[in-house]
Design a protein around this motif. Sequence first.
Motif, PDB file in Angstrom:
ATOM      1  N   SER A  43     -41.065  44.590  62.713  1.00  0.00           N
ATOM      2  CA  SER A  43     -41.412  43.503  61.799  1.00  0.00           C
ATOM      3  C   SER A  43     -42.923  43.360  61.616  1.00  0.00           C
ATOM      4  O   SER A  43     -43.400  43.113  60.500  1.00  0.00           O
ATOM      5  CB  SER A  43     -40.831  42.180  62.302  1.00  0.00           C
ATOM      6  OG  SER A  43     -39.422  42.196  62.281  1.00  0.00           O
ATOM      7  N   GLU A  44     -43.668  43.495  62.695  1.00  0.00           N
ATOM      8  CA  GLU A  44     -45.123  43.319  62.609  1.00  0.00           C
ATOM      9  C   GLU A  44     -45.739  44.328  61.645  1.00  0.00           C
ATOM     10  O   GLU A  44     -46.610  43.975  60.824  1.00  0.00           O
ATOM     11  CB  GLU A  44     -45.770  43.451  63.984  1.00  0.00           C
ATOM     12  CG  GLU A  44     -47.284  43.253  63.937  1.00  0.00           C
ATOM     13  CD  GLU A  44     -47.914  43.282  65.319  1.00  0.00           C
ATOM     14  OE1 GLU A  44     -48.610  42.318  65.675  1.00  0.00           O
ATOM     15  OE2 GLU A  44     -47.709  44.290  66.037  1.00  0.00           O
ATOM     16  N   LYS A  45     -45.293  45.553  61.718  1.00  0.00           N
ATOM     17  CA  LYS A  45     -45.827  46.604  60.852  1.00  0.00           C
ATOM     18  C   LYS A  45     -45.610  46.261  59.385  1.00  0.00           C
ATOM     19  O   LYS A  45     -46.502  46.454  58.545  1.00  0.00           O
ATOM     20  CB  LYS A  45     -45.159  47.935  61.197  1.00  0.00           C
ATOM     21  CG  LYS A  45     -45.722  49.134  60.457  1.00  0.00           C
ATOM     22  CD  LYS A  45     -45.059  50.414  60.928  1.00  0.00           C
ATOM     23  CE  LYS A  45     -45.624  51.624  60.172  1.00  0.00           C
ATOM     24  NZ  LYS A  45     -44.971  52.891  60.623  1.00  0.00           N
ATOM     25  N   ILE A  46     -44.432  45.739  59.062  1.00  0.00           N
ATOM     26  CA  ILE A  46     -44.124  45.360  57.676  1.00  0.00           C
ATOM     27  C   ILE A  46     -45.001  44.197  57.234  1.00  0.00           C
ATOM     28  O   ILE A  46     -45.563  44.195  56.140  1.00  0.00           O
ATOM     29  CB  ILE A  46     -42.635  45.001  57.541  1.00  0.00           C
ATOM     30  CG1 ILE A  46     -41.758  46.222  57.853  1.00  0.00           C
ATOM     31  CG2 ILE A  46     -42.317  44.471  56.137  1.00  0.00           C
ATOM     32  CD1 ILE A  46     -40.271  45.916  57.941  1.00  0.00           C
ATOM     33  N   CYS A  47     -45.155  43.204  58.108  1.00  0.00           N
ATOM     34  CA  CYS A  47     -45.993  42.043  57.791  1.00  0.00           C
ATOM     35  C   CYS A  47     -47.440  42.465  57.529  1.00  0.00           C
ATOM     36  O   CYS A  47     -48.063  42.014  56.555  1.00  0.00           O
ATOM     37  CB  CYS A  47     -45.964  41.037  58.940  1.00  0.00           C
ATOM     38  SG  CYS A  47     -44.412  40.143  59.121  1.00  0.00           S
ATOM     39  N   LEU A  48     -47.971  43.318  58.384  1.00  0.00           N
ATOM     40  CA  LEU A  48     -49.360  43.758  58.239  1.00  0.00           C
ATOM     41  C   LEU A  48     -49.570  44.542  56.953  1.00  0.00           C
ATOM     42  O   LEU A  48     -50.612  44.418  56.300  1.00  0.00           O
ATOM     43  CB  LEU A  48     -49.758  44.600  59.455  1.00  0.00           C
ATOM     44  CG  LEU A  48     -49.953  43.830  60.772  1.00  0.00           C
ATOM     45  CD1 LEU A  48     -50.155  44.789  61.935  1.00  0.00           C
ATOM     46  CD2 LEU A  48     -51.128  42.860  60.656  1.00  0.00           C
ATOM     47  N   ARG A  49     -48.571  45.328  56.576  1.00  0.00           N
ATOM     48  CA  ARG A  49     -48.687  46.104  55.330  1.00  0.00           C
ATOM     49  C   ARG A  49     -48.775  45.174  54.121  1.00  0.00           C
ATOM     50  O   ARG A  49     -49.606  45.368  53.233  1.00  0.00           O
ATOM     51  CB  ARG A  49     -47.500  47.057  55.199  1.00  0.00           C
ATOM     52  CG  ARG A  49     -47.466  47.810  53.875  1.00  0.00           C
ATOM     53  CD  ARG A  49     -46.604  49.059  53.962  1.00  0.00           C
ATOM     54  NE  ARG A  49     -45.289  48.767  54.508  1.00  0.00           N
ATOM     55  CZ  ARG A  49     -44.263  48.287  53.780  1.00  0.00           C
ATOM     56  NH1 ARG A  49     -44.436  48.024  52.497  1.00  0.00           N
ATOM     57  NH2 ARG A  49     -43.094  48.075  54.343  1.00  0.00           N
ATOM     58  N   PHE A  50     -47.939  44.148  54.091  1.00  0.00           N
ATOM     59  CA  PHE A  50     -47.992  43.196  52.986  1.00  0.00           C
ATOM     60  C   PHE A  50     -49.313  42.432  52.980  1.00  0.00           C
ATOM     61  O   PHE A  50     -49.884  42.164  51.919  1.00  0.00           O
ATOM     62  CB  PHE A  50     -46.809  42.226  53.058  1.00  0.00           C
ATOM     63  CG  PHE A  50     -45.570  42.718  52.365  1.00  0.00           C
ATOM     64  CD1 PHE A  50     -45.297  42.352  51.055  1.00  0.00           C
ATOM     65  CD2 PHE A  50     -44.688  43.566  53.019  1.00  0.00           C
ATOM     66  CE1 PHE A  50     -44.155  42.809  50.410  1.00  0.00           C
ATOM     67  CE2 PHE A  50     -43.545  44.031  52.386  1.00  0.00           C
ATOM     68  CZ  PHE A  50     -43.273  43.661  51.074  1.00  0.00           C
TER      69      PHE A  50
END
Length: 325
Positions: A43-50
């Motif tokens: 989840s963190e990786k997706i959040c950081l990308r956005f």
Amino acid sequence: MISVIVPVYNSEKDLEKCLQSISKQTYSEIEVILINDGSTDGSEKICLRFAEQDKRFKYFYQDNAGVSAARNNGLSHISGEYFTFVDSDDWIDETYCEKMLRSAQEHNADMTFCRIKYFENGIDKPQAENGLENAVLKKHAENFLIGHSEYALGSAYRVLYRSETFGSIKFEEKLHIYEDMTFVLTCLKRSNIQCVTDDYLYTYNLPQTGYFVKYYRDDVIDVCYGIGKKLNELLIDFDRVEWAKAELFKEYKLAVQWIFLKKDNAKSQIEKLKTHKIIGEFCTEENYAAYKNLYRPEGFKTKLALSLIHGKHFATYGLLKRFSH
């Protein structure tokens, strides 16, 4: 501006769809506050990308403390005139912010509700919610209670809140179920004007796991008793005394059901003894008297079972359960 608060916990399966639905809003003056509640998946990786691709997305991390703490954290960062919540496994229509804001401004509303769809097994299921406007506009608090009506009202999502009116209200972090309901009822009590849009703008992604499996905790007695007391206070404030009694009873009943579910599913003698201890703590004179006054059990076996539990005759109760199947 609208502040969109998204509490995130191990949601990598649906998080991309959720955040895409927010990023594509036709009303662009938004800030998206992502609160990662100690996720251990991707989840963190997706959040950081956005957050890197769209400056409207703001990312914050906290050690796992639950959805209420995550939402409260999000509320501490809002700067919009309005705020709303989107769960990280749900999604919203691309016109959600535009249409909700328009309705709020047209009616000068503190709280704006939209209609919802449930997503189950790949199918969208719009919820009829007959009488929704009446329940919202007249502050029929009893209709906001889970299990007492067809409405999906006791949830923090699907509502646009005026920040000036509700920004200081916080979720009760000690509650891990029904925390939405107590928040919404508290806001409803403070609200001067409410309105409802006719559009189905929020999609709730139904969980695959069972309710009891997902939410059971060993401190279920304290949790259920706390919920009952809080709802009791709120409903009395709304002058719904009889509903308050009914809701308090319902939480006692839920606690008993959860305890026995845990006991029946216990695989070891240690787990069973632990459950006996929980039952014993529940059956204090104060708790039992309140439960007994609110609950009129039907059937000889149920009455006998309650008496045995109250007297802590667990071995006899075990035999009763064994021969009743």
